[in-house]
Design a protein around this motif. Sequence first.
Motif, PDB file in Angstrom:
ATOM      1  N   ALA A 100       0.823  -1.216   0.000  1.00  0.00           N
ATOM      2  CA  ALA A 100       0.000   0.000   0.000  1.00  0.00           C
ATOM      3  C   ALA A 100       0.855   1.264   0.000  1.00  0.00           C
ATOM      4  O   ALA A 100       0.446   2.300  -0.530  1.00  0.00           O
ATOM      5  N   THR A 101       2.041   1.188   0.587  1.00  0.00           N
ATOM      6  CA  THR A 101       2.925   2.354   0.642  1.00  0.00           C
ATOM      7  C   THR A 101       4.003   2.297  -0.449  1.00  0.00           C
ATOM      8  O   THR A 101       4.935   3.098  -0.438  1.00  0.00           O
ATOM      9  N   SER A 102       3.873   1.346  -1.360  1.00  0.00           N
ATOM     10  CA  SER A 102       4.811   1.185  -2.493  1.00  0.00           C
ATOM     11  C   SER A 102       6.256   1.030  -2.046  1.00  0.00           C
ATOM     12  O   SER A 102       7.180   1.528  -2.691  1.00  0.00           O
ATOM     13  N   ILE A 103       6.454   0.327  -0.931  1.00  0.00           N
ATOM     14  CA  ILE A 103       7.810   0.050  -0.463  1.00  0.00           C
ATOM     15  C   ILE A 103       8.215  -1.318  -1.014  1.00  0.00           C
ATOM     16  O   ILE A 103       7.605  -2.336  -0.675  1.00  0.00           O
ATOM     17  N   PRO A 104       9.222  -1.355  -1.896  1.00  0.00           N
ATOM     18  CA  PRO A 104       9.645  -2.635  -2.464  1.00  0.00           C
ATOM     19  C   PRO A 104      10.233  -3.544  -1.392  1.00  0.00           C
ATOM     20  O   PRO A 104      10.840  -3.067  -0.420  1.00  0.00           O
ATOM     21  N   PHE A 105      10.067  -4.840  -1.580  1.00  0.00           N
ATOM     22  CA  PHE A 105      10.616  -5.791  -0.625  1.00  0.00           C
ATOM     23  C   PHE A 105      11.071  -7.051  -1.340  1.00  0.00           C
ATOM     24  O   PHE A 105      10.634  -7.351  -2.450  1.00  0.00           O
ATOM     25  N   VAL A 106      11.978  -7.764  -0.687  1.00  0.00           N
ATOM     26  CA  VAL A 106      12.508  -9.027  -1.176  1.00  0.00           C
ATOM     27  C   VAL A 106      12.243 -10.058  -0.096  1.00  0.00           C
ATOM     28  O   VAL A 106      12.439  -9.783   1.091  1.00  0.00           O
ATOM     29  N   GLU A 107      11.802 -11.244  -0.509  1.00  0.00           N
ATOM     30  CA  GLU A 107      11.499 -12.297   0.455  1.00  0.00           C
ATOM     31  C   GLU A 107      12.453 -13.468   0.283  1.00  0.00           C
ATOM     32  O   GLU A 107      12.873 -13.772  -0.838  1.00  0.00           O
ATOM     33  N   ARG A 108      12.768 -14.118   1.410  1.00  0.00           N
ATOM     34  CA  ARG A 108      13.638 -15.295   1.409  1.00  0.00           C
ATOM     35  C   ARG A 108      13.126 -16.296   2.432  1.00  0.00           C
ATOM     36  O   ARG A 108      12.562 -15.913   3.450  1.00  0.00           O
ATOM     37  N   GLU A 109      13.403 -17.558   2.168  1.00  0.00           N
ATOM     38  CA  GLU A 109      13.075 -18.639   3.089  1.00  0.00           C
ATOM     39  C   GLU A 109      14.355 -19.150   3.739  1.00  0.00           C
ATOM     40  O   GLU A 109      15.392 -19.256   3.081  1.00  0.00           O
ATOM     41  N   VAL A 110      14.277 -19.463   5.033  1.00  0.00           N
ATOM     42  CA  VAL A 110      15.370 -20.115   5.737  1.00  0.00           C
ATOM     43  C   VAL A 110      14.770 -21.353   6.406  1.00  0.00           C
ATOM     44  O   VAL A 110      14.443 -21.337   7.594  1.00  0.00           O
ATOM     45  N   PRO A 111      14.586 -22.421   5.617  1.00  0.00           N
ATOM     46  CA  PRO A 111      13.907 -23.605   6.137  1.00  0.00           C
ATOM     47  C   PRO A 111      14.551 -24.187   7.402  1.00  0.00           C
ATOM     48  O   PRO A 111      13.850 -24.609   8.322  1.00  0.00           O
ATOM     49  N   ALA A 112      15.873 -24.194   7.462  1.00  0.00           N
ATOM     50  CA  ALA A 112      16.547 -24.782   8.622  1.00  0.00           C
ATOM     51  C   ALA A 112      16.223 -24.048   9.922  1.00  0.00           C
ATOM     52  O   ALA A 112      16.266 -24.623  11.003  1.00  0.00           O
ATOM     53  N   ALA A 113      15.876 -22.762   9.812  1.00  0.00           N
ATOM     54  CA  ALA A 113      15.524 -21.971  10.999  1.00  0.00           C
ATOM     55  C   ALA A 113      14.014 -21.753  11.107  1.00  0.00           C
ATOM     56  O   ALA A 113      13.560 -21.031  11.994  1.00  0.00           O
ATOM     57  N   ASN A 114      13.245 -22.344  10.175  1.00  0.00           N
ATOM     58  CA  ASN A 114      11.792 -22.166  10.140  1.00  0.00           C
ATOM     59  C   ASN A 114      11.417 -20.692  10.032  1.00  0.00           C
ATOM     60  O   ASN A 114      10.466 -20.230  10.658  1.00  0.00           O
ATOM     61  N   GLU A 115      12.174 -19.952   9.220  1.00  0.00           N
ATOM     62  CA  GLU A 115      11.964 -18.507   9.095  1.00  0.00           C
ATOM     63  C   GLU A 115      11.631 -18.098   7.664  1.00  0.00           C
ATOM     64  O   GLU A 115      12.128 -18.686   6.701  1.00  0.00           O
ATOM     65  N   HIS A 116      10.825 -17.070   7.586  1.00  0.00           N
ATOM     66  CA  HIS A 116      10.565 -16.385   6.325  1.00  0.00           C
ATOM     67  C   HIS A 116      11.024 -14.947   6.544  1.00  0.00           C
ATOM     68  O   HIS A 116      10.624 -14.292   7.511  1.00  0.00           O
TER      69      HIS A 116
END
Length: 138
Positions: A100-116
Amino acid sequence: MQLNHALLLATNIQHMAQFLESSLGLKKGPRPAFGFDGVWLYDDLDTPCIHIAAKFGINESQSNYLTQASVSTEAVGLSTVDHLAFFATDYQEVKARLEATSIPFVEREVPAANEHQVFIQGPDGLKIEILFTRSELI
């Protein structure tokens, strides 16, 4: 031991504060009268977790507060910080706010740490990581 707050040195205090309010949902709150300009931002628990002060054009009070060896008009620091990380619990709400605020973002998975991880870039090269448990994405 736990982290209490981070002090960010910004070229534009209000611009940095607005970015953090828009992207993370932090809110401006009370700040002691230190003798120099700044902003304190509070989280959902009403904790002042981010402090912002000027990087350039600082006065003697700020120079002394930052315990610089000599009075300077430029604050030094932040160069060794790569990013700040926040844990969040409402992935859909955070993602909607960023979009909504047009802030670009990048997503990553860290399966070993159960993190997104969600990374955003702010003023003055500030990088922020927003962490979610992977189960939060379902």
